[in-house]
Design a protein around this motif. Structure first.
Motif, PDB file in Angstrom:
ATOM      1  N   PHE A 103       0.828  -1.204   0.000  1.00 52.47           N
ATOM      2  CA  PHE A 103       0.000   0.000   0.000  1.00 52.47           C
ATOM      3  C   PHE A 103       0.869   1.263   0.000  1.00 52.47           C
ATOM      4  N   GLU A 104       1.910   1.266   0.815  1.00 50.24           N
ATOM      5  CA  GLU A 104       2.817   2.429   0.867  1.00 50.24           C
ATOM      6  C   GLU A 104       3.447   2.682  -0.500  1.00 50.24           C
ATOM      7  N   ARG A 105       3.851   1.622  -1.177  1.00 50.47           N
ATOM      8  CA  ARG A 105       4.535   1.772  -2.467  1.00 50.47           C
ATOM      9  C   ARG A 105       3.590   1.968  -3.638  1.00 50.47           C
ATOM     10  N   ASN A 106       2.419   1.352  -3.575  1.00 49.20           N
ATOM     11  CA  ASN A 106       1.576   1.288  -4.760  1.00 49.20           C
ATOM     12  C   ASN A 106       0.170   1.841  -4.582  1.00 49.20           C
ATOM     13  N   GLY A 107      -0.120   2.356  -3.413  1.00 48.11           N
ATOM     14  CA  GLY A 107      -1.384   3.047  -3.177  1.00 48.11           C
ATOM     15  C   GLY A 107      -2.619   2.301  -3.634  1.00 48.11           C
ATOM     16  N   GLU A 108      -3.333   2.890  -4.541  1.00 43.75           N
ATOM     17  CA  GLU A 108      -4.649   2.395  -4.952  1.00 43.75           C
ATOM     18  C   GLU A 108      -4.620   1.384  -6.105  1.00 43.75           C
ATOM     19  N   GLN A 109      -3.465   0.886  -6.454  1.00 43.82           N
ATOM     20  CA  GLN A 109      -3.395  -0.071  -7.573  1.00 43.82           C
ATOM     21  C   GLN A 109      -3.970  -1.428  -7.171  1.00 43.82           C
ATOM     22  N   TRP A 110      -4.531  -2.096  -8.144  1.00 41.78           N
ATOM     23  CA  TRP A 110      -5.012  -3.465  -7.938  1.00 41.78           C
ATOM     24  C   TRP A 110      -3.820  -4.384  -7.780  1.00 41.78           C
ATOM     25  N   PRO A 111      -3.771  -5.319  -6.869  1.00 42.46           N
ATOM     26  CA  PRO A 111      -4.707  -5.804  -5.882  1.00 42.46           C
ATOM     27  C   PRO A 111      -4.346  -5.390  -4.457  1.00 42.46           C
ATOM     28  N   VAL A 112      -3.868  -4.183  -4.272  1.00 41.62           N
ATOM     29  CA  VAL A 112      -3.382  -3.737  -2.962  1.00 41.62           C
ATOM     30  C   VAL A 112      -4.449  -3.892  -1.878  1.00 41.62           C
ATOM     31  N   HIS A 113      -5.672  -3.430  -2.144  1.00 45.53           N
ATOM     32  CA  HIS A 113      -6.708  -3.498  -1.105  1.00 45.53           C
ATOM     33  C   HIS A 113      -7.161  -4.932  -0.828  1.00 45.53           C
ATOM     34  N   VAL A 114      -7.083  -5.795  -1.824  1.00 47.87           N
ATOM     35  CA  VAL A 114      -7.406  -7.208  -1.589  1.00 47.87           C
ATOM     36  C   VAL A 114      -6.443  -7.777  -0.549  1.00 47.87           C
ATOM     37  N   GLY A 115      -5.164  -7.492  -0.716  1.00 42.78           N
ATOM     38  CA  GLY A 115      -4.170  -7.973   0.241  1.00 42.78           C
ATOM     39  C   GLY A 115      -4.411  -7.434   1.634  1.00 42.78           C
ATOM     40  N   HIS A 136     -11.281  -2.498   3.431  1.00 41.45           N
ATOM     41  CA  HIS A 136     -10.403  -2.722   2.271  1.00 41.45           C
ATOM     42  C   HIS A 136     -11.050  -3.648   1.242  1.00 41.45           C
ATOM     43  N   ALA A 137     -11.853  -4.596   1.690  1.00 40.53           N
ATOM     44  CA  ALA A 137     -12.553  -5.475   0.746  1.00 40.53           C
ATOM     45  C   ALA A 137     -13.521  -4.656  -0.108  1.00 40.53           C
ATOM     46  N   ARG A 138     -14.195  -3.702   0.500  1.00 44.81           N
ATOM     47  CA  ARG A 138     -15.120  -2.842  -0.259  1.00 44.81           C
ATOM     48  C   ARG A 138     -14.360  -1.983  -1.270  1.00 44.81           C
ATOM     49  N   LYS A 139     -13.214  -1.452  -0.874  1.00 45.52           N
ATOM     50  CA  LYS A 139     -12.402  -0.673  -1.813  1.00 45.52           C
ATOM     51  C   LYS A 139     -11.920  -1.560  -2.962  1.00 45.52           C
ATOM     52  N   ALA A 140     -11.539  -2.774  -2.641  1.00 44.45           N
ATOM     53  CA  ALA A 140     -11.061  -3.699  -3.669  1.00 44.45           C
ATOM     54  C   ALA A 140     -12.182  -4.057  -4.641  1.00 44.45           C
ATOM     55  N   LEU A 141     -13.392  -4.213  -4.118  1.00 45.54           N
ATOM     56  CA  LEU A 141     -14.522  -4.556  -4.985  1.00 45.54           C
ATOM     57  C   LEU A 141     -14.728  -3.483  -6.045  1.00 45.54           C
ATOM     58  N   ALA A 142     -14.573  -2.226  -5.667  1.00 46.91           N
ATOM     59  CA  ALA A 142     -14.740  -1.129  -6.628  1.00 46.91           C
ATOM     60  C   ALA A 142     -13.666  -1.162  -7.717  1.00 46.91           C
ATOM     61  N   GLN A 143     -12.541  -1.810  -7.452  1.00 40.31           N
ATOM     62  CA  GLN A 143     -11.437  -1.879  -8.415  1.00 40.31           C
ATOM     63  C   GLN A 143     -11.381  -3.190  -9.186  1.00 40.31           C
ATOM     64  N   ALA A 144     -12.180  -4.159  -8.807  1.00 36.07           N
ATOM     65  CA  ALA A 144     -12.077  -5.512  -9.372  1.00 36.07           C
ATOM     66  C   ALA A 144     -12.057  -5.476 -10.896  1.00 36.07           C
ATOM     67  N   PRO A 145     -11.044  -6.096 -11.505  1.00 35.22           N
ATOM     68  CA  PRO A 145     -10.878  -6.009 -12.959  1.00 35.22           C
ATOM     69  C   PRO A 145     -11.765  -6.958 -13.772  1.00 35.22           C
ATOM     70  N   ASP A 146     -12.398  -7.920 -13.103  1.00 33.96           N
ATOM     71  CA  ASP A 146     -13.194  -8.891 -13.854  1.00 33.96           C
ATOM     72  C   ASP A 146     -14.257  -9.518 -12.961  1.00 33.96           C
ATOM     73  N   ALA A 147     -15.143 -10.290 -13.574  1.00 34.32           N
ATOM     74  CA  ALA A 147     -16.280 -10.888 -12.861  1.00 34.32           C
ATOM     75  C   ALA A 147     -15.828 -11.875 -11.782  1.00 34.32           C
ATOM     76  N   LEU A 148     -14.805 -12.654 -12.060  1.00 36.15           N
ATOM     77  CA  LEU A 148     -14.328 -13.631 -11.077  1.00 36.15           C
ATOM     78  C   LEU A 148     -13.868 -12.936  -9.801  1.00 36.15           C
ATOM     79  N   ASN A 149     -13.062 -11.890  -9.952  1.00 33.99           N
ATOM     80  CA  ASN A 149     -12.591 -11.164  -8.772  1.00 33.99           C
ATOM     81  C   ASN A 149     -13.753 -10.468  -8.057  1.00 33.99           C
ATOM     82  N   ARG A 150     -14.719  -9.944  -8.813  1.00 36.07           N
ATOM     83  CA  ARG A 150     -15.895  -9.314  -8.176  1.00 36.07           C
ATOM     84  C   ARG A 150     -16.664 -10.326  -7.337  1.00 36.07           C
ATOM     85  N   ARG A 151     -16.896 -11.514  -7.892  1.00 34.80           N
ATOM     86  CA  ARG A 151     -17.628 -12.552  -7.134  1.00 34.80           C
ATOM     87  C   ARG A 151     -16.866 -12.955  -5.879  1.00 34.80           C
TER      88      ARG A 151
END
Length: 194
Positions: A133-145, A162-177
């Motif tokens: 998070f410190e190095r990469n901020g809002e990039q995927w998959p930082v919030h998932v981790g 963080h899971a909610r933030k990650a959901l907003a960034q999810a790149p595909d249906a599998l990650n969203r589910r």
């Protein structure tokens, strides 16, 4: 013509044959970049065989002139071999260099954190996710981790955030589910799969 005779061919140590072939391959095109040396080393790790040879190949991948390159992948590979050889302190030092190397991507750090979680090193994993998070901020998959790290360390409130933030960034249906299921579990007070 109706006679059938069963027979078995047995090789005493098949890994010796593989290692011999790998050595031969590394004298060709495969040996002209660090990727071939890492692959050879990873074979030994996966089979838990020829570990000293694996370390030699890992060191070539990191530093042999015109072939080797110090990067997250080569350093991480070397750390894995050292760990397997029981040289934990040395492995930790090399891995610290790897995670701080400029080549370490958000996904590299995330996957390393996941490996730590799988090994029940929850506090260490959370530190890696925080570094990501410190190095990469809002990039995927930082919030998932971070979600996984906080959940594993008993902080479901932070994990849910963080899971909610990650959901907003999810790149595909599998990650969203997957994230929707994680959020549902956290909201219900259930543990999440690591």
């Amino acid at each position: 013509e109706d006679l059938a005779v069963p027979w078995t061919i047995k090789v005493e140590n098949i890994n010796d044959l593989y290692i011999s072939k790998i050595k031969e391959n590394l004298t060709n095109v495969q040996g002209f970049g660090w990727q071939g040396w890492v692959a050879a080393s990873q074979f030994c790790l996966a089979e838990n065989t020829h570990l000293e040879q694996a370390l030699e190949w890992a060191e070539i991948a990191v530093g042999k002139p015109f072939v080797g390159e110090a990067n997250f992948t080569t350093l991480g590979n070397k750390a894995q071999v050292l760990e397997k050889l029981g040289r934990k302190q040395e492995a930790t030092g090399v891995m610290q260099t790897a995670i701080r190397h400029p080549s370490a991507t958000p996904l590299d750090l995330h996957q390393y954190g996941r490996r730590l979680l799988a090994g029940k090193q929850n506090a260490e994993a959370l530190e890696i996710f925080r570094l990501n998070f410190e190095r990469n901020g809002e990039q995927w998959p930082v919030h998932v981790g971070l979600a996984r790290g906080y959940a594993a360390n008993g902080d479901p409130k932070q994990a849910l955030e963080h899971a909610r933030k990650a959901l907003a960034q999810a790149p595909d249906a599998l990650n969203r589910r997957t994230l929707e299921a994680m959020i549902a579990a956290l909201e219900a007070g259930r543990p999440i799969a690591q």
